[in-house]
Scaffold this motif. Structure first.
Motif, PDB file in Angstrom:
ATOM      1  N   UNK A  34      45.111  50.487  18.393  1.00  0.00           N
ATOM      2  CA  UNK A  34      45.066  50.962  19.776  1.00  0.00           C
ATOM      3  C   UNK A  34      43.626  50.948  20.256  1.00  0.00           C
ATOM      4  N   UNK A  35      43.426  50.397  21.447  1.00  0.00           N
ATOM      5  CA  UNK A  35      42.125  50.432  22.107  1.00  0.00           C
ATOM      6  C   UNK A  35      42.331  51.205  23.401  1.00  0.00           C
ATOM      7  N   UNK A  36      41.652  52.326  23.529  1.00  0.00           N
ATOM      8  CA  UNK A  36      41.807  53.144  24.733  1.00  0.00           C
ATOM      9  C   UNK A  36      40.436  53.510  25.278  1.00  0.00           C
ATOM     10  N   UNK A  37      40.287  53.393  26.591  1.00  0.00           N
ATOM     11  CA  UNK A  37      39.029  53.748  27.243  1.00  0.00           C
ATOM     12  C   UNK A  37      39.298  53.994  28.721  1.00  0.00           C
ATOM     13  N   UNK A  38      38.452  54.815  29.324  1.00  0.00           N
ATOM     14  CA  UNK A  38      38.544  55.013  30.766  1.00  0.00           C
ATOM     15  C   UNK A  38      37.858  53.866  31.488  1.00  0.00           C
ATOM     16  N   UNK A  39      36.923  53.213  30.812  1.00  0.00           N
ATOM     17  CA  UNK A  39      36.152  52.132  31.424  1.00  0.00           C
ATOM     18  C   UNK A  39      36.512  50.776  30.875  1.00  0.00           C
ATOM     19  N   UNK A  40      35.497  49.968  30.638  1.00  0.00           N
ATOM     20  CA  UNK A  40      35.652  48.567  30.243  1.00  0.00           C
ATOM     21  C   UNK A  40      36.061  48.419  28.783  1.00  0.00           C
ATOM     22  N   UNK A  41      36.954  47.462  28.545  1.00  0.00           N
ATOM     23  CA  UNK A  41      37.372  47.082  27.190  1.00  0.00           C
ATOM     24  C   UNK A  41      37.134  45.587  27.053  1.00  0.00           C
ATOM     25  N   UNK A  42      36.445  45.212  25.973  1.00  0.00           N
ATOM     26  CA  UNK A  42      36.118  43.797  25.791  1.00  0.00           C
ATOM     27  C   UNK A  42      36.195  43.430  24.315  1.00  0.00           C
ATOM     28  N   UNK A  43      36.958  42.377  24.000  1.00  0.00           N
ATOM     29  CA  UNK A  43      37.028  41.823  22.656  1.00  0.00           C
ATOM     30  C   UNK A  43      36.871  40.317  22.784  1.00  0.00           C
ATOM     31  N   UNK A  59      40.696  52.902  34.480  1.00  0.00           N
ATOM     32  CA  UNK A  59      39.950  52.401  35.630  1.00  0.00           C
ATOM     33  C   UNK A  59      39.202  51.098  35.386  1.00  0.00           C
ATOM     34  N   UNK A  60      38.950  50.744  34.165  1.00  0.00           N
ATOM     35  CA  UNK A  60      38.034  49.643  33.890  1.00  0.00           C
ATOM     36  C   UNK A  60      38.683  48.295  33.759  1.00  0.00           C
ATOM     37  N   UNK A  61      37.826  47.285  33.534  1.00  0.00           N
ATOM     38  CA  UNK A  61      38.275  45.918  33.305  1.00  0.00           C
ATOM     39  C   UNK A  61      38.591  45.726  31.829  1.00  0.00           C
ATOM     40  N   UNK A  62      39.613  44.934  31.576  1.00  0.00           N
ATOM     41  CA  UNK A  62      39.996  44.589  30.207  1.00  0.00           C
ATOM     42  C   UNK A  62      39.826  43.090  30.047  1.00  0.00           C
ATOM     43  N   UNK A  63      39.077  42.689  29.025  1.00  0.00           N
ATOM     44  CA  UNK A  63      38.862  41.278  28.707  1.00  0.00           C
ATOM     45  C   UNK A  63      39.190  41.080  27.231  1.00  0.00           C
ATOM     46  N   UNK A  64      40.279  40.383  26.965  1.00  0.00           N
ATOM     47  CA  UNK A  64      40.664  40.057  25.591  1.00  0.00           C
ATOM     48  C   UNK A  64      40.624  38.548  25.447  1.00  0.00           C
ATOM     49  N   UNK A  80      50.108  46.544  27.183  1.00  0.00           N
ATOM     50  CA  UNK A  80      49.095  46.951  28.160  1.00  0.00           C
ATOM     51  C   UNK A  80      49.553  48.174  28.938  1.00  0.00           C
ATOM     52  N   UNK A  81      48.631  49.091  29.141  1.00  0.00           N
ATOM     53  CA  UNK A  81      48.851  50.235  30.034  1.00  0.00           C
ATOM     54  C   UNK A  81      47.589  50.361  30.870  1.00  0.00           C
ATOM     55  N   UNK A  82      47.626  49.747  32.056  1.00  0.00           N
ATOM     56  CA  UNK A  82      46.452  49.710  32.916  1.00  0.00           C
ATOM     57  C   UNK A  82      46.712  50.496  34.194  1.00  0.00           C
ATOM     58  N   UNK A  83      45.685  51.224  34.647  1.00  0.00           N
ATOM     59  CA  UNK A  83      45.772  51.960  35.899  1.00  0.00           C
ATOM     60  C   UNK A  83      45.361  51.089  37.063  1.00  0.00           C
ATOM     61  N   UNK A  84      44.094  51.217  37.475  1.00  0.00           N
ATOM     62  CA  UNK A  84      43.607  50.450  38.623  1.00  0.00           C
ATOM     63  C   UNK A  84      42.754  49.261  38.224  1.00  0.00           C
ATOM     64  N   UNK A  85      42.460  49.080  36.976  1.00  0.00           N
ATOM     65  CA  UNK A  85      41.603  47.973  36.558  1.00  0.00           C
ATOM     66  C   UNK A  85      42.357  46.671  36.396  1.00  0.00           C
ATOM     67  N   UNK A  86      41.606  45.595  36.335  1.00  0.00           N
ATOM     68  CA  UNK A  86      42.193  44.274  36.135  1.00  0.00           C
ATOM     69  C   UNK A  86      42.072  43.878  34.669  1.00  0.00           C
ATOM     70  N   UNK A  87      42.856  42.885  34.277  1.00  0.00           N
ATOM     71  CA  UNK A  87      42.813  42.408  32.896  1.00  0.00           C
ATOM     72  C   UNK A  87      42.849  40.889  32.887  1.00  0.00           C
ATOM     73  N   UNK A  88      42.109  40.315  31.943  1.00  0.00           N
ATOM     74  CA  UNK A  88      42.134  38.874  31.723  1.00  0.00           C
ATOM     75  C   UNK A  88      42.294  38.644  30.227  1.00  0.00           C
TER      76      UNK A  88
END
Length: 142
Positions: A34-43, A59-64, A80-88
């Motif tokens: 599990x990767x959880x954060x209020x902000x940016x997630x990047x792998x 709230x943050x951007x997710x980049x996997x 994925x469980x995203x609030x207002x952020x975008x994911x790529x």
């Protein structure tokens, strides 16, 4: 456990040290992460992809980026469980992507199937919910 500890304490050679833990049962390490954060997630880069990857961001951007990642399982579930952020998400070139279990709130996910895919690649199943952001999925170029 006592027998193995005694073997380790009384081992006279390197072979004796190796044989004691080798008889322990092997688990399935790293099957869920599990990767959880209020902000940016990047792998990105050469990271090991677990069998089930849960990603939570309010709230943050997710980049996997899985293009150079070590994918050991034939099927990988990304939840994925995203609030207002975008994911790529960038998947390997030969991957098959399934987004049937994904619920999009604001904008539909953007995904085009790979043009140069080869058989035998992993299946990436993406599920969960994307709230006010957008999910973009693409295949690696090389």
């Amino acid at each position: 456990m006592d027998e193995r500890l005694h073997q380790l304490r009384t081992a006279a050679t390197h072979g004796g040290l190796v044989s004691a833990p080798a008889s322990l049962p092997q688990g399935s390490p790293g099957t869920t992460s599990t990767i959880a954060a209020a902000g940016r997630i990047r792998r990105r880069g050469a990271w090991r992809v677990p069998r089930v990857l849960k990603v939570e961001s309010a709230f943050g951007r997710v980049r996997l980026n899985l293009s150079r990642a070590v994918v050991e399982h034939p099927v990988v579930d990304i939840e994925l469980h995203l609030g207002t952020g975008s994911a790529r998400i960038t998947v390997p070139r030969d991957a098959v992507v399934d987004i049937e279990g994904l619920k999009a709130g604001w904008k539909a996910p953007r995904y085009r199937t790979g043009r140069h895919s080869r058989p035998g690649g992993p299946t990436i199943r993406i599920s969960g919910a994307v709230g006010m952001g957008r999910l973009k999925i693409r295949h690696a170029r090389r």
